[in-house]
Design a protein around this motif. Structure first.
Motif, PDB file in Angstrom:
ATOM      1  N   ALA A   1      38.316  46.145  27.863  1.00  0.00           N
ATOM      2  CA  ALA A   1      38.749  45.546  29.122  1.00  0.00           C
ATOM      3  C   ALA A   1      39.830  46.390  29.768  1.00  0.00           C
ATOM      4  CB  ALA A   1      39.258  44.141  28.874  1.00  0.00           C
ATOM      5  N   ALA A   2      39.771  46.451  31.094  1.00  0.00           N
ATOM      6  CA  ALA A   2      40.817  47.169  31.832  1.00  0.00           C
ATOM      7  C   ALA A   2      42.102  46.364  31.755  1.00  0.00           C
ATOM      8  CB  ALA A   2      40.383  47.333  33.273  1.00  0.00           C
ATOM      9  N   LYS A   3      43.231  47.055  31.978  1.00  0.00           N
ATOM     10  CA  LYS A   3      44.507  46.354  31.956  1.00  0.00           C
ATOM     11  C   LYS A   3      44.635  45.502  33.204  1.00  0.00           C
ATOM     12  CE  LYS A   3      46.884  50.240  29.795  1.00  0.00           C
ATOM     13  NZ  LYS A   3      47.905  51.258  29.993  1.00  0.00           N
ATOM     14  N   PRO A   4      45.330  44.350  33.090  1.00  0.00           N
ATOM     15  CA  PRO A   4      45.624  43.589  34.313  1.00  0.00           C
ATOM     16  C   PRO A   4      46.416  44.459  35.266  1.00  0.00           C
ATOM     17  CG  PRO A   4      46.171  42.303  32.370  1.00  0.00           C
ATOM     18  CD  PRO A   4      45.834  43.669  31.891  1.00  0.00           C
ATOM     19  N   LYS A   5      46.150  44.259  36.566  1.00  0.00           N
ATOM     20  CA  LYS A   5      46.855  45.028  37.579  1.00  0.00           C
ATOM     21  C   LYS A   5      47.632  44.076  38.469  1.00  0.00           C
ATOM     22  CE  LYS A   5      46.318  48.769  40.806  1.00  0.00           C
ATOM     23  NZ  LYS A   5      45.345  48.795  41.906  1.00  0.00           N
ATOM     24  N   LEU A   6      48.956  44.304  38.494  1.00  0.00           N
ATOM     25  CA  LEU A   6      49.846  43.450  39.260  1.00  0.00           C
ATOM     26  C   LEU A   6      50.205  44.117  40.575  1.00  0.00           C
ATOM     27  CD1 LEU A   6      50.024  42.259  36.417  1.00  0.00           C
ATOM     28  CD2 LEU A   6      52.499  42.223  36.640  1.00  0.00           C
TER      29      LEU A   6
ATOM     30  N   GLY B   1      41.107  41.468  52.089  1.00  0.00           N
ATOM     31  CA  GLY B   1      40.580  40.163  51.714  1.00  0.00           C
ATOM     32  C   GLY B   1      40.865  39.759  50.285  1.00  0.00           C
ATOM     33  N   ARG B   2      41.786  40.489  49.626  1.00  0.00           N
ATOM     34  CA  ARG B   2      42.064  40.118  48.231  1.00  0.00           C
ATOM     35  C   ARG B   2      43.112  39.022  48.110  1.00  0.00           C
ATOM     36  NH1 ARG B   2      43.436  45.253  44.933  1.00  0.00           N
ATOM     37  NH2 ARG B   2      44.110  46.126  46.930  1.00  0.00           N
TER      38      ARG B   2
ATOM     39  N   MET C   1      38.631  38.902  38.033  1.00  0.00           N
ATOM     40  CA  MET C   1      39.093  37.938  39.031  1.00  0.00           C
ATOM     41  C   MET C   1      40.216  38.540  39.877  1.00  0.00           C
ATOM     42  SD  MET C   1      39.287  34.333  36.984  1.00  0.00           S
ATOM     43  CE  MET C   1      40.480  34.996  35.833  1.00  0.00           C
ATOM     44  N   VAL C   2      40.314  38.031  41.106  1.00  0.00           N
ATOM     45  CA  VAL C   2      41.396  38.443  42.008  1.00  0.00           C
ATOM     46  C   VAL C   2      42.247  37.194  42.181  1.00  0.00           C
ATOM     47  CG1 VAL C   2      41.935  39.300  44.306  1.00  0.00           C
ATOM     48  CG2 VAL C   2      39.868  40.068  43.148  1.00  0.00           C
ATOM     49  N   LEU C   3      43.348  37.107  41.436  1.00  0.00           N
ATOM     50  CA  LEU C   3      44.124  35.869  41.404  1.00  0.00           C
ATOM     51  C   LEU C   3      45.422  35.962  42.186  1.00  0.00           C
ATOM     52  CD1 LEU C   3      43.890  34.775  37.651  1.00  0.00           C
ATOM     53  CD2 LEU C   3      42.642  33.831  39.584  1.00  0.00           C
ATOM     54  N   THR C   4      45.665  34.944  42.996  1.00  0.00           N
ATOM     55  CA  THR C   4      46.973  34.795  43.622  1.00  0.00           C
ATOM     56  C   THR C   4      47.474  33.398  43.255  1.00  0.00           C
ATOM     57  OG1 THR C   4      45.972  33.970  45.659  1.00  0.00           O
ATOM     58  CG2 THR C   4      46.462  36.323  45.550  1.00  0.00           C
TER      59      THR C   4
ATOM     60  N   ALA D   1      48.936  29.471  39.155  1.00  0.00           N
ATOM     61  CA  ALA D   1      47.547  29.632  38.724  1.00  0.00           C
ATOM     62  C   ALA D   1      47.447  30.779  37.726  1.00  0.00           C
ATOM     63  CB  ALA D   1      46.654  29.895  39.935  1.00  0.00           C
ATOM     64  N   ILE D   2      48.131  31.873  38.046  1.00  0.00           N
ATOM     65  CA  ILE D   2      48.103  33.056  37.191  1.00  0.00           C
ATOM     66  C   ILE D   2      48.758  32.747  35.841  1.00  0.00           C
ATOM     67  CG2 ILE D   2      48.950  35.430  36.953  1.00  0.00           C
ATOM     68  CD1 ILE D   2      48.887  35.467  40.146  1.00  0.00           C
ATOM     69  N   LEU D   3      49.925  32.119  35.880  1.00  0.00           N
ATOM     70  CA  LEU D   3      50.637  31.803  34.637  1.00  0.00           C
ATOM     71  C   LEU D   3      49.809  30.885  33.735  1.00  0.00           C
ATOM     72  CD1 LEU D   3      54.229  31.294  36.090  1.00  0.00           C
ATOM     73  CD2 LEU D   3      53.556  33.072  34.471  1.00  0.00           C
ATOM     74  N   SER D   4      49.206  29.846  34.319  1.00  0.00           N
ATOM     75  CA  SER D   4      48.394  28.918  33.513  1.00  0.00           C
ATOM     76  C   SER D   4      47.211  29.639  32.880  1.00  0.00           C
ATOM     77  CB  SER D   4      47.874  27.766  34.365  1.00  0.00           C
ATOM     78  OG  SER D   4      48.925  26.926  34.755  1.00  0.00           O
ATOM     79  N   TYR D   5      46.597  30.525  33.642  1.00  0.00           N
ATOM     80  CA  TYR D   5      45.451  31.278  33.107  1.00  0.00           C
ATOM     81  C   TYR D   5      45.877  32.123  31.911  1.00  0.00           C
ATOM     82  CZ  TYR D   5      41.555  34.547  32.733  1.00  0.00           C
ATOM     83  OH  TYR D   5      40.510  35.308  32.260  1.00  0.00           O
TER      84      TYR D   5
END
Lengths: 222, 222
Positions: free
Chosen positions: A2-7, A48-49, A63-66, A70-74
């Motif tokens: 898996a790719a690293k999360p990108k912030l 559009g992200r 996923m494209v999360l904002t 939501a992000i913390l719970s995930y």
């Protein structure tokens, strides 16, 4: 693999810092893109992200999360830092939400006028000492365990440590009446992933300074 | 048999109303203990019922829960209104955080100083039709399904429809160019539990008028 999360966020704490903490605590390496200009921000919006046109933005697992919470719970659910069942999870949520409220007050104070900022930060310290820290001291006292929920490390512990350190930056003596929180702070800070994150050179960000405030104001046109 | 959940809050919408909506939509009967005087609130604080000295507080399943987000998460999970896995939950969370942001703006409008009110209303209308409603209309359009997430009723649909009712109260014409949202509103409103909640005499709280706010201000001194 898996790719690293990108912030994607400003180069500062704001609403992204708790996400950095949680990823670091979970031992997850991540990449960061920093927003420095209005043009960058407008491009992000046009791409559009950003569901509601806002950052923080975290791209991971396809996923494209904002939306910070939501992000913390995930992340908490994914890395098993959310308690073992629903009743534990609601406690993690309660404690995490409380500390997030406190930390948001600090983050927002940076954008007030000097007089208001002092007043707001003084209020934060007061609330920490009279409302939040007593509540957490009591929780630790009542069960006598090392962690806030279910005798196991969770998102709630990460957030509380983050909040303690942030308030200590405002008033170094803030834990003087809270012996269990002092012990908690030492204990959680010694967890290898957290210890690493607390070292210089990690992705942990500094408290907001005038340059940070200026950049955010310019980019968001506040 | 477990007792009914018991809600502790003022006789207003505020931060409790989304909880009332979700319980009602889930078909859960609940009781309300309304805080009508400062003494009522002091009593709750003094008997240790409020973890962070704040309401909303909900007594449910042997717990005294605070932090509206934690409470809503618990109810949604318990009643299967939170998606089928953590990825669906992340999407639901992202959507509902946006809904909560706009609800908060609308909810606190009556508390805006008179000379700032017009500007605030303009901002609310702008965010509604340029940021939030287009995002949700787009989600519904993208999959063409009856519900926002996973082709199944979730809390996202309930919270969004609650918001749409508030948007209508601000200005009914705001919904004009969002046909899919209008259809969602009708569809959700026709669910038997929701239909019942929308009828007079339910636990749903009315819009506060200026007079009611003045009264509340006098009683609670804010």
């Amino acid at each position: 693999m898996a790719a690293k999360p990108k912030l994607c966020y400003f180069r500062g704490r704001g609403r992204m810092e708790s996400i950095r903490w949680l990823l670091a605590a979970a031992g997850v390496e991540f990449e960061e893109e920093f927003i420095e200009t209005r043009e960058q921000y407008e491009k992000l919006q046009k791409d559009g992200r950003l569901l509601f046109g806002q950052v923080p933005l975290v791209e991971m697992d396809g996923m494209v999360l904002t939306q910070t919470k939501a992000i913390l719970s995930y992340l908490a659910a994914k890395y098993d830092l959310y308690g073992k069942d629903l009743k534990e999870r609601v406690r993690v949520d309660m404690y995490a939400d409380g500390t997030l409220d406190l930390m948001m007050m600090i983050a927002l104070a940076a954008f007030k006028t000097p007089g208001e900022k002092e007043e707001n930060l003084a209020l934060v310290v007061k609330k920490a000492k009279t409302c939040y820290f007593p509540a957490f001291e009591k929780i630790l006292k009542d069960h006598g365990e090392d962690f806030l929920v279910g005798n196991k490390f969770s998102w709630a512990d990460v957030q509380l440590l983050e909040a303690i350190l942030m308030v200590e930056e405002l008033d170094a003596s803030v834990l003087s009446d809270f012996p269990l929180l002092k012990a908690f702070k030492t204990r959680i800070s010694s967890i290898p992933t957290i210890k690493k994150f607390l070292q210089p050179g990690s992705q942990r960000k500094l408290p907001p300074d005038s340059h940070y405030v200026k950049t955010v104001r310019k980019v968001l046109q506040l | 048999m477990a007792g009914k959940p018991r809600l502790h809050y003022f006789n207003t919408r505020g931060r409790m109303e989304s909880i009332r909506w979700l319980l009602a939509a889930a078909g859960v009967e609940f009781e309300e203990k309304l805080i009508q005087t400062p003494e009522d609130l002091e009593k709750l604080k003094n008997d240790g019922s409020l973890m962070f000295q704040q309401v909303p507080m909900v007594e449910i399943d042997g717990m005294k829960l605070v932090q509206s987000r934690a409470i809503l998460n618990y109810i949604a999970t318990k009643h299967n209104l939170y998606g089928k896995d953590i990825k669906e939950r992340a999407l639901i969370d992202m959507y509902i955080e946006g809904v909560a942001d706009l609800i908060e703006m609308i909810m606190y409008l009556p508390m805006t100083p008179r000379d700032e009110k017009d500007a605030k209303i303009t901002q609310i209308k702008d965010r509604t039709i340029n940021r939030y409603l287009p995002a949700f209309e787009k989600v519904l359009k993208s999959h063409g399904q009856d519900y926002l997430v996973g082709n199944k009723l979730s809390r996202a649909d309930i919270h969004l429809v609650e918001l749409l009712y508030y948007v209508e109260e601000v200005d009914p014409s705001l919904l004009a160019n969002f046909p899919l949202l209008k259809a969602l509103k009708t569809r959700i409103s026709n669910l038997p539990t929701v239909k019942k909640f929308l009828q007079p005499g339910s636990a749903r709280k009315p819009l506060l008028d200026e007079k009611a706010i003045e009264e509340a201000r006098k009683v609670f001194k804010f």
